[in-house]
Design a protein around this motif. Sequence first.
Motif, PDB file in Angstrom:
ATOM      1  N   UNK A   1     -47.823  22.887   8.584  1.00 31.78           N
ATOM      2  CA  UNK A   1     -48.782  23.897   8.190  1.00 31.78           C
ATOM      3  C   UNK A   1     -49.321  23.767   6.784  1.00 31.78           C
ATOM      4  N   UNK A   2     -48.951  22.702   6.087  1.00 25.33           N
ATOM      5  CA  UNK A   2     -49.469  22.461   4.743  1.00 25.33           C
ATOM      6  C   UNK A   2     -50.547  21.380   4.838  1.00 25.33           C
ATOM      7  N   UNK A   3     -50.740  20.613   3.771  1.00 30.48           N
ATOM      8  CA  UNK A   3     -51.796  19.600   3.792  1.00 30.48           C
ATOM      9  C   UNK A   3     -51.351  18.343   3.064  1.00 30.48           C
ATOM     10  N   UNK A   4     -52.072  17.260   3.325  1.00 34.48           N
ATOM     11  CA  UNK A   4     -51.807  15.997   2.629  1.00 34.48           C
ATOM     12  C   UNK A   4     -52.026  16.164   1.134  1.00 34.48           C
ATOM     13  N   UNK A   5     -53.020  16.958   0.767  1.00 29.26           N
ATOM     14  CA  UNK A   5     -53.316  17.199  -0.650  1.00 29.26           C
ATOM     15  C   UNK A   5     -52.159  17.912  -1.342  1.00 29.26           C
ATOM     16  N   UNK A   6     -51.551  18.874  -0.661  1.00 29.74           N
ATOM     17  CA  UNK A   6     -50.404  19.585  -1.240  1.00 29.74           C
ATOM     18  C   UNK A   6     -49.236  18.630  -1.475  1.00 29.74           C
ATOM     19  N   UNK A   7     -49.009  17.722  -0.518  1.00 26.98           N
ATOM     20  CA  UNK A   7     -47.922  16.757  -0.682  1.00 26.98           C
ATOM     21  C   UNK A   7     -48.212  15.834  -1.862  1.00 26.98           C
ATOM     22  N   UNK A   8     -49.465  15.400  -1.997  1.00 26.04           N
ATOM     23  CA  UNK A   8     -49.839  14.542  -3.119  1.00 26.04           C
ATOM     24  C   UNK A   8     -49.582  15.238  -4.455  1.00 26.04           C
ATOM     25  N   UNK A   9     -50.001  16.496  -4.560  1.00 25.00           N
ATOM     26  CA  UNK A   9     -49.813  17.252  -5.799  1.00 25.00           C
ATOM     27  C   UNK A   9     -48.333  17.457  -6.097  1.00 25.00           C
ATOM     28  N   UNK A  10     -47.552  17.749  -5.059  1.00 22.49           N
ATOM     29  CA  UNK A  10     -46.124  17.983  -5.244  1.00 22.49           C
ATOM     30  C   UNK A  10     -45.401  16.716  -5.693  1.00 22.49           C
ATOM     31  N   UNK A  11     -45.734  15.587  -5.100  1.00 20.30           N
ATOM     32  CA  UNK A  11     -45.105  14.321  -5.477  1.00 20.30           C
ATOM     33  C   UNK A  11     -45.469  13.931  -6.906  1.00 20.30           C
ATOM     34  N   UNK A  12     -46.719  14.187  -7.288  1.00 21.05           N
ATOM     35  CA  UNK A  12     -47.149  13.902  -8.656  1.00 21.05           C
ATOM     36  C   UNK A  12     -46.366  14.753  -9.641  1.00 21.05           C
ATOM     37  N   UNK A  13     -46.238  16.044  -9.329  1.00 17.71           N
ATOM     38  CA  UNK A  13     -45.478  16.947 -10.199  1.00 17.71           C
ATOM     39  C   UNK A  13     -44.011  16.548 -10.255  1.00 17.71           C
ATOM     40  N   UNK A  14     -43.450  16.176  -9.116  1.00 19.46           N
ATOM     41  CA  UNK A  14     -42.043  15.774  -9.065  1.00 19.46           C
ATOM     42  C   UNK A  14     -41.783  14.578  -9.960  1.00 19.46           C
ATOM     43  N   UNK A  15     -42.636  13.564  -9.882  1.00 19.28           N
ATOM     44  CA  UNK A  15     -42.457  12.374 -10.702  1.00 19.28           C
ATOM     45  C   UNK A  15     -42.466  12.702 -12.184  1.00 19.28           C
ATOM     46  N   UNK A  16     -43.372  13.575 -12.591  1.00 20.49           N
ATOM     47  CA  UNK A  16     -43.466  13.941 -14.002  1.00 20.49           C
ATOM     48  C   UNK A  16     -42.282  14.788 -14.442  1.00 20.49           C
ATOM     49  N   UNK A  17     -41.921  15.774 -13.646  1.00 20.28           N
ATOM     50  CA  UNK A  17     -40.875  16.714 -14.039  1.00 20.28           C
ATOM     51  C   UNK A  17     -39.495  16.076 -14.021  1.00 20.28           C
ATOM     52  N   UNK A  18     -39.267  15.176 -13.083  1.00 16.21           N
ATOM     53  CA  UNK A  18     -37.958  14.519 -13.027  1.00 16.21           C
ATOM     54  C   UNK A  18     -37.690  13.726 -14.294  1.00 16.21           C
ATOM     55  N   UNK A  19     -38.742  13.137 -14.850  1.00 15.01           N
ATOM     56  CA  UNK A  19     -38.588  12.333 -16.063  1.00 15.01           C
ATOM     57  C   UNK A  19     -38.595  13.179 -17.332  1.00 15.01           C
ATOM     58  N   UNK A  20     -39.412  14.249 -17.329  1.00 15.52           N
ATOM     59  CA  UNK A  20     -39.639  14.994 -18.576  1.00 15.52           C
ATOM     60  C   UNK A  20     -38.816  16.269 -18.723  1.00 15.52           C
ATOM     61  N   UNK A  21     -38.454  16.899 -17.619  1.00 15.96           N
ATOM     62  CA  UNK A  21     -37.752  18.188 -17.707  1.00 15.96           C
ATOM     63  C   UNK A  21     -36.501  18.201 -16.822  1.00 15.96           C
ATOM     64  N   UNK A  22     -35.503  17.400 -17.160  1.00 17.40           N
ATOM     65  CA  UNK A  22     -34.296  17.323 -16.325  1.00 17.40           C
ATOM     66  C   UNK A  22     -33.550  18.654 -16.198  1.00 17.40           C
ATOM     67  N   UNK A  23     -33.693  19.538 -17.188  1.00 19.10           N
ATOM     68  CA  UNK A  23     -32.970  20.809 -17.135  1.00 19.10           C
ATOM     69  C   UNK A  23     -33.415  21.675 -15.964  1.00 19.10           C
ATOM     70  N   UNK A  24     -34.675  21.524 -15.551  1.00 18.41           N
ATOM     71  CA  UNK A  24     -35.136  22.256 -14.374  1.00 18.41           C
ATOM     72  C   UNK A  24     -34.337  21.866 -13.140  1.00 18.41           C
ATOM     73  N   UNK A  25     -34.020  20.588 -13.031  1.00 15.29           N
ATOM     74  CA  UNK A  25     -33.271  20.087 -11.880  1.00 15.29           C
ATOM     75  C   UNK A  25     -31.795  20.476 -11.983  1.00 15.29           C
ATOM     76  N   UNK A  26     -31.286  20.471 -13.205  1.00 17.19           N
ATOM     77  CA  UNK A  26     -29.908  20.923 -13.422  1.00 17.19           C
ATOM     78  C   UNK A  26     -29.764  22.392 -13.036  1.00 17.19           C
ATOM     79  N   UNK A  27     -30.784  23.171 -13.325  1.00 21.62           N
ATOM     80  CA  UNK A  27     -30.780  24.606 -12.992  1.00 21.62           C
ATOM     81  C   UNK A  27     -30.502  24.825 -11.507  1.00 21.62           C
ATOM     82  N   UNK A  28     -31.053  23.949 -10.662  1.00 23.73           N
ATOM     83  CA  UNK A  28     -30.902  24.091  -9.216  1.00 23.73           C
ATOM     84  C   UNK A  28     -29.889  23.107  -8.624  1.00 23.73           C
ATOM     85  N   UNK A  29     -29.095  22.502  -9.486  1.00 23.89           N
ATOM     86  CA  UNK A  29     -28.057  21.543  -9.054  1.00 23.89           C
ATOM     87  C   UNK A  29     -28.626  20.406  -8.205  1.00 23.89           C
ATOM     88  N   UNK A  30     -29.763  19.874  -8.635  1.00 26.98           N
ATOM     89  CA  UNK A  30     -30.376  18.718  -7.972  1.00 26.98           C
ATOM     90  C   UNK A  30     -30.243  17.528  -8.915  1.00 26.98           C
TER      91      UNK A  30
END
Length: 199
Positions: free
Chosen positions: A59-88
């Motif tokens: 029920x989502x879109x290819x565009x949403x997946x593209x945006x999410x993957x782009x954000x994930x790549x940036x955040x995983x490298x730049x803001x690790x504390x966000x991932x620690x917050x959720x134990x990922x």
Amino acid sequence: SVAGGAAKLGAAFAGAAVGIAALSVRSLVAADSIGKLGLRVGVAASEIEALQFAAEQSGSSASDMEKALTALGRRAAATPKLFEKWQVSTRGVNGELLPTRQILDRIADRIAAATNQAERLAIAQDLLSQAGRKLVPALQGGAAGLAELTSQARELGLTIDDFEAGSAAALGDRFNILSRQSTSLSRVFGSVFAPVTAA
């Protein structure tokens, strides 16, 4: 008449050839786009299309997946504390940053383990951006559920492989060069013949 029928048949074949050529160009552009997107977000071209399919099936879109993957790549490298917050965990045993696709699986498992929808949405928002909230239906089945959806895409022949994406990128780059050369040549001819035309 026979001649008229032959002419119509020839026109039909010509039209079909133009249609096939247009379809081939569109396919080339799409494959090139997928390959370049994969390079930007750090995910194999075949996985990109499979993940886009998973998003659309949920029920989502290819565009949403593209945006999410782009954000994930940036955040995983730049803001690790966000991932620690959720134990990922975003790091391997040697401290290296894990591939984006592998981190996405871990996020999916974390979303699957959430106790309520508000928590699922919060995880997606923090780690995958606003677009990630729309992907919760695709991710709430965990990594296994996501793998099932992406496997369907491959079984249906809806994905390209990295070789095809690379070939499309090379052809696309070549077409771009030829197009620019043609434009440049047109400008040269224009500058040469414009004075003659004006006279």
